[in-house]
Design a protein around this motif. Structure first.
Motif: not given
Length: 326
Positions: A161-168
């Protein structure tokens, strides 16, 4: 000094608080007065006799710790006696003092408690080296994290999340799934009641999968990956051997890495020094800003390490268990 010793391979009761020789730093090493040590599943495997330390490493358990620099070995620069640090270890953390290569030290980030910092080094370096340095996770990509509520999982969700990715993420109990949601994972998938492959494929496929299961999840992980996706295997809780469909990998241009951290050399492009330096430069600012934080399930006195191991083995732990000096 006192440290935890393994009387013989076995259940948590084989761990004993015993007096041992004081370590002394050699050239390029630092002696750290330990404030706390993180408990990792690798420690459980070592206690059971299934994960011996690398050649030359301490026989004492403990792959990460926090504390205060007590003494500098010959040639060490950049650190001073009294500095508050956290450390990536090949062993030795379950003790009052530990010797660490200076290149495996990290400063305690601003705003992080010294004891809580004991749960940062191992998970941060594991996730960063596998998901970012090897997997190439960047902003906008989709990361799938298995075991999202554990020590590695909670770190991976926050880093993504800190890198701006989506996380499942996958998790078991309802409270574990809710915990993952609070950290920013969306969707959170029940590995008991849902098919993570179908859920992730409905999102377009994962660009990176961080997997702690190994063999039992291999085929499904490959199915869940998007074209050019990367599967990073860091655990084998589901077994070591499985059939691999190379044809599927060829068509989708998939990548697999199976990389440990403990046995890596200190130096070299994939060594621990390079990983720690990258973590310090690129991840530590996110920690200092509060975007990534140590998740602590409980603090247990170091002499009661057996109780900590029993708690981790029982399941339901969210984040890290820390062993403290007081």
């Amino acid at each position: 000094m006192y440290a935890i010793a393994i009387r013989e391979p076995g259940d948590p009761e084989v761990l004993e608080w015993t007096e041992q020789a004081d370590p002394r730093p050699g050239p390029g090493e630092v002696l750290v007065d330990v404030a706390a040590a993180g408990v990792n599943r690798a420690d459980l495997s070592q206690r059971q006799g299934n994960y011996p330390p690398p050649k030359g490493a301490s026989e004492i358990l403990g792959l990460e710790c926090s504390g205060t620099v007590a003494e500098l070995g010959e040639g060490v620069t950049g650190w001073q006696v009294g500095d508050e640090v956290c450390a990536l270890l090949a062993g030795g953390g379950y003790a009052e003092r530990v010797v660490v290569p200076a290149a495996q030290l990290l400063p305690v980030p601003d705003g992080v408690d010294l004891v809580d910092a004991a749960g940062l080094a191992e998970v941060s370096c594991t996730v960063w080296s596998n998901v970012v340095m090897e997997g190439g996770l960047t902003e906008g990509k989709l990361l799938l994290v298995h075991g999202g509520s554990g020590g590695i999982g909670t770190s991976a969700i926050q880093i993504g999340r800190a890198l701006g990715a989506r996380v499942a993420a996958t998790a078991g109990a309802a409270e574990s799934r809710e915990f993952c949601r609070e950290l920013g994972a969306d969707p959170v998938i029940s590995y008991r009641d849902e098919d993570f492959v179908e859920v992730v494929k409905g999102l377009g496929g994962a660009d990176v999968v961080l997997d702690n299961m190994g063999a039992s999840y291999l085929d499904r992980n490959l199915s869940a990956l998007a074209p050019d996706g990367h599967l990073a295997v860091i655990g084998m809780q589901g077994g070591r051997k499985a059939e691999l469909d190379l044809g599927r990998m060829l068509v989708k241009r998939l990548h697999i890495s199976v990389l440990g951290l403990r046995g890596r050399p200190l130096d070299g492009p994939t060594g621990k020094a390079a990983i720690v330096a990258d973590v310090r430069e690129k991840l530590w600012p996110h920690v200092a800003a509060g975007r990534v934080r140590p998740i602590v399930h409980s603090r247990i006195p170091l002499p009661e390490a057996s109780r900590a191991h029993s708690l981790l083995e029982s399941g339901g732990v969210h984040g890290k268990i820390l062993l403290t000096r007081s």
